[in-house]
Enzyme design. Sequence first.
Site, PDB file in Angstrom:
ATOM      1  N   SER A  95     -16.331 -41.257  33.585  1.00  0.00           N
ATOM      2  CA  SER A  95     -17.527 -40.643  34.161  1.00  0.00           C
ATOM      3  C   SER A  95     -17.444 -40.677  35.679  1.00  0.00           C
ATOM      4  CB  SER A  95     -18.780 -41.380  33.682  1.00  0.00           C
ATOM      5  OG  SER A  95     -18.770 -41.545  32.278  1.00  0.00           O
ATOM      6  N   HIS A 144     -23.184 -34.947  47.821  1.00  0.00           N
ATOM      7  CA  HIS A 144     -22.770 -34.233  49.029  1.00  0.00           C
ATOM      8  C   HIS A 144     -24.021 -33.890  49.845  1.00  0.00           C
ATOM      9  CE1 HIS A 144     -18.785 -33.275  47.152  1.00  0.00           C
ATOM     10  NE2 HIS A 144     -19.525 -33.329  46.058  1.00  0.00           N
ATOM     11  N   CYS A 163     -19.826 -40.290  29.829  1.00  0.00           N
ATOM     12  CA  CYS A 163     -19.218 -40.077  28.521  1.00  0.00           C
ATOM     13  C   CYS A 163     -19.707 -41.175  27.587  1.00  0.00           C
ATOM     14  CB  CYS A 163     -17.698 -40.130  28.647  1.00  0.00           C
ATOM     15  SG  CYS A 163     -16.849 -38.833  27.747  1.00  0.00           S
TER      16      CYS A 163
END
Length: 270
Positions: free
Chosen positions: A118, A123, A146
């Site tokens: 994972s 950003h 996951c």
Amino acid sequence: MELENKLTLYGFNNLTKTLSFNIYDVCYAQTKKAQKEYIDYIDEQYNSERLTKILCDVTEVIGAKILNISKQDYDPQGASVNVLIAEDNIRTEEIDASCNQGKIAWNKEMIHAHLDKSHVTVHTFPEFHPEKSIATFRVDIDVATCGTVSPLKTLNYLIGSFDSDIITIDYRVRGFTRDLLGKKCFIDHKITSIQDYIDAKTRKRYDAMDINVYQSNFFHTKMLIRDIDLDNYLFNTRASELPEQDRVEIKESLRREMLEIYSGMNIYQY
């Protein structure tokens, strides 16, 4: 959020759950000097130290542990942070082998956390309109997990970590896993809307719209702040210092900017 019915599966839970969203903060900075000061303020407010703290909290929320942190602030602006994390029951040497096969990003103004199967990325994108005195700070966040861990658990914390005027959120469950009889399972929890996982007090502050494709396990929500308290949007200025007509025009300008971002298109003449 764990598996609701504690499904007995054959092998590992191969479902991948991805939460991606953009958060926008809009500000009114009238002069070029004020616009530069706003960009500098954002760069300081969301420097590598602050972003690392946010990422560490997200790691805790999804139930992982931190293996290593590296971070860098740039001149004149920007920051990069890399955090290696693992599920508590995964041995370090297993994570090292997994990470050697992956990519570690060092992009400007970015956080990247790499779980064994994972990841979490953040950003930042500050910008301003050259003529309309509008400055905007955008944050892109991706949380992919996951197995049984759900990234939806991070929603309220991340929304509260930023000044969120407009929020667009995508959530998708990919792949399939199998039960002991070999029957495919394409989703392991009930969901009708992303809004169901957002705190009720937070939802009251926004107008929201859903676009969901249930057959594809894809869910999309857009949120727009309802009320504009001008003092929260003026940079280095108080609303009480401005004439009434100026306050009205600034509010209209801020609302236009928000509506265009929310709708994803230019709807006004410039």
